[in-house]
Motif scaffolding. Structure first.
Motif, PDB file in Angstrom:
ATOM      1  N   SER A   1       0.818  -1.217   0.000  1.00 47.44           N
ATOM      2  CA  SER A   1       0.000   0.000   0.000  1.00 47.44           C
ATOM      3  C   SER A   1       0.850   1.265   0.000  1.00 47.44           C
ATOM      4  O   SER A   1       0.326   2.366  -0.126  1.00 47.44           O
ATOM      5  CB  SER A   1      -0.929   0.003   1.216  1.00 47.44           C
ATOM      6  OG  SER A   1      -0.168   0.115   2.410  1.00 47.44           O
ATOM      7  N   GLY A   2       2.165   1.114   0.152  1.00 52.83           N
ATOM      8  CA  GLY A   2       3.056   2.262   0.145  1.00 52.83           C
ATOM      9  C   GLY A   2       3.408   2.782   1.526  1.00 52.83           C
ATOM     10  O   GLY A   2       4.208   3.700   1.661  1.00 52.83           O
ATOM     11  N   ARG A   3       2.822   2.203   2.573  1.00 55.02           N
ATOM     12  CA  ARG A   3       3.148   2.633   3.936  1.00 55.02           C
ATOM     13  C   ARG A   3       4.540   2.134   4.301  1.00 55.02           C
ATOM     14  O   ARG A   3       4.950   1.052   3.906  1.00 55.02           O
ATOM     15  CB  ARG A   3       2.125   2.081   4.936  1.00 55.02           C
ATOM     16  CG  ARG A   3       0.755   2.740   4.758  1.00 55.02           C
ATOM     17  CD  ARG A   3      -0.221   2.341   5.816  1.00 55.02           C
ATOM     18  NE  ARG A   3       0.295   2.683   7.135  1.00 55.02           N
ATOM     19  CZ  ARG A   3      -0.161   2.171   8.259  1.00 55.02           C
ATOM     20  NH1 ARG A   3      -1.131   1.290   8.249  1.00 55.02           N
ATOM     21  NH2 ARG A   3       0.353   2.534   9.415  1.00 55.02           N
ATOM     22  N   VAL A   4       5.244   2.947   5.069  1.00 53.27           N
ATOM     23  CA  VAL A   4       6.605   2.620   5.479  1.00 53.27           C
ATOM     24  C   VAL A   4       6.594   2.197   6.947  1.00 53.27           C
ATOM     25  O   VAL A   4       5.967   2.855   7.779  1.00 53.27           O
ATOM     26  CB  VAL A   4       7.538   3.830   5.284  1.00 53.27           C
ATOM     27  CG1 VAL A   4       8.944   3.506   5.749  1.00 53.27           C
ATOM     28  CG2 VAL A   4       7.539   4.278   3.833  1.00 53.27           C
ATOM     29  N   PHE A   5       7.266   1.090   7.250  1.00 52.98           N
ATOM     30  CA  PHE A   5       7.320   0.558   8.604  1.00 52.98           C
ATOM     31  C   PHE A   5       8.761   0.400   9.062  1.00 52.98           C
ATOM     32  O   PHE A   5       9.623  -0.022   8.300  1.00 52.98           O
ATOM     33  CB  PHE A   5       6.641  -0.822   8.683  1.00 52.98           C
ATOM     34  CG  PHE A   5       5.163  -0.780   8.475  1.00 52.98           C
ATOM     35  CD1 PHE A   5       4.311  -0.533   9.535  1.00 52.98           C
ATOM     36  CD2 PHE A   5       4.629  -0.981   7.219  1.00 52.98           C
ATOM     37  CE1 PHE A   5       2.948  -0.495   9.347  1.00 52.98           C
ATOM     38  CE2 PHE A   5       3.263  -0.942   7.017  1.00 52.98           C
ATOM     39  CZ  PHE A   5       2.420  -0.697   8.077  1.00 52.98           C
ATOM     40  N   THR A   6       8.992   0.727  10.329  1.00 51.78           N
ATOM     41  CA  THR A   6      10.276   0.435  10.959  1.00 51.78           C
ATOM     42  C   THR A   6      10.184  -0.988  11.504  1.00 51.78           C
ATOM     43  O   THR A   6       9.184  -1.327  12.145  1.00 51.78           O
ATOM     44  CB  THR A   6      10.549   1.425  12.109  1.00 51.78           C
ATOM     45  OG1 THR A   6      10.585   2.735  11.567  1.00 51.78           O
ATOM     46  CG2 THR A   6      11.866   1.118  12.791  1.00 51.78           C
ATOM     47  N   PRO A   7      11.187  -1.825  11.277  1.00 55.37           N
ATOM     48  CA  PRO A   7      11.139  -3.189  11.808  1.00 55.37           C
ATOM     49  C   PRO A   7      10.923  -3.187  13.331  1.00 55.37           C
ATOM     50  O   PRO A   7      11.419  -2.310  14.041  1.00 55.37           O
ATOM     51  CB  PRO A   7      12.503  -3.762  11.444  1.00 55.37           C
ATOM     52  CG  PRO A   7      12.913  -2.985  10.241  1.00 55.37           C
ATOM     53  CD  PRO A   7      12.373  -1.602  10.465  1.00 55.37           C
ATOM     54  N   LYS A   8      10.176  -4.165  13.803  1.00 58.66           N
ATOM     55  CA  LYS A   8       9.779  -4.231  15.207  1.00 58.66           C
ATOM     56  C   LYS A   8      10.979  -4.249  16.153  1.00 58.66           C
ATOM     57  O   LYS A   8      10.986  -3.566  17.175  1.00 58.66           O
ATOM     58  CB  LYS A   8       8.907  -5.465  15.434  1.00 58.66           C
ATOM     59  CG  LYS A   8       8.318  -5.540  16.817  1.00 58.66           C
ATOM     60  CD  LYS A   8       7.383  -6.722  16.953  1.00 58.66           C
ATOM     61  CE  LYS A   8       6.778  -6.740  18.337  1.00 58.66           C
ATOM     62  NZ  LYS A   8       5.839  -7.843  18.491  1.00 58.66           N
ATOM     63  N   LYS A   9      12.011  -5.014  15.816  1.00 60.22           N
ATOM     64  CA  LYS A   9      13.188  -5.121  16.681  1.00 60.22           C
ATOM     65  C   LYS A   9      13.847  -3.748  16.863  1.00 60.22           C
ATOM     66  O   LYS A   9      14.232  -3.377  17.970  1.00 60.22           O
ATOM     67  CB  LYS A   9      14.180  -6.123  16.094  1.00 60.22           C
ATOM     68  CG  LYS A   9      15.359  -6.432  16.969  1.00 60.22           C
ATOM     69  CD  LYS A   9      16.216  -7.533  16.351  1.00 60.22           C
ATOM     70  CE  LYS A   9      17.398  -7.861  17.232  1.00 60.22           C
ATOM     71  NZ  LYS A   9      18.234  -8.908  16.652  1.00 60.22           N
ATOM     72  N   THR A  10      13.963  -2.992  15.775  1.00 59.01           N
ATOM     73  CA  THR A  10      14.549  -1.655  15.836  1.00 59.01           C
ATOM     74  C   THR A  10      13.673  -0.714  16.654  1.00 59.01           C
ATOM     75  O   THR A  10      14.163   0.024  17.514  1.00 59.01           O
ATOM     76  CB  THR A  10      14.740  -1.086  14.415  1.00 59.01           C
ATOM     77  OG1 THR A  10      15.623  -1.928  13.697  1.00 59.01           O
ATOM     78  CG2 THR A  10      15.282   0.323  14.446  1.00 59.01           C
TER      79      THR A  10
END
Length: 124
Positions: A22-31
């Motif tokens: 969908s184009g949303r940007v996510f930071t990885p959970k661990k980070t």
């Protein structure tokens, strides 16, 4: 003014964000979890309002040496610049108003105990 903060936490390298369909940007959970925990530790360990003006930092990342490793320095995965990015981002609003205030940085990795040592100095 100079401050020294030692945190007994294992450093996590900042991972690249990922983009879903969908184009949303996510930071990885661990980070994201590491930065949240580090910000909380910094807030309790620093005990002063965020610094204003230019600051200089020395950051030392220490890791427990695996028994199978004989070399003197940790040269495996986890680039020192990616560890540093996590610390700089977690320091926003706690150590300084914004990490753009950091004008000088020295970062090192070594074997020892799982910890992060931060020396921060105001330059103005």
């Amino acid at each position: 003014m100079d401050w020294h903060i030692k945190l007994d936490i294992r450093a996590v390298a900042k991972a690249r964000p990922f983009v879903c369909r969908s184009g949303r940007v996510f930071t990885p959970k661990k980070t994201a979890c590491f930065e949240r925990d580090l910000k909380r530790l910094l807030a309790t360990g620093f005990g002063a309002p965020p610094l204003e003006g230019a600051v200089s930092m020395v950051v030392n990342f220490s890791f427990v040496r695996p028994k199978s490793v004989k070399r003197k320095f940790p040269t495996t995965r986890g680039d020192v610049d990616n560890f540093l990015k996590s610390v700089l981002d977690a320091g926003n609003g706690v150590l300084y108003l914004d990490d753009s205030q950091v004008v000088s940085v020295l970062a090192t990795k070594e074997y020892g105990s799982d910890s992060i040592s931060i020396f921060i100095s105001t330059l103005d």
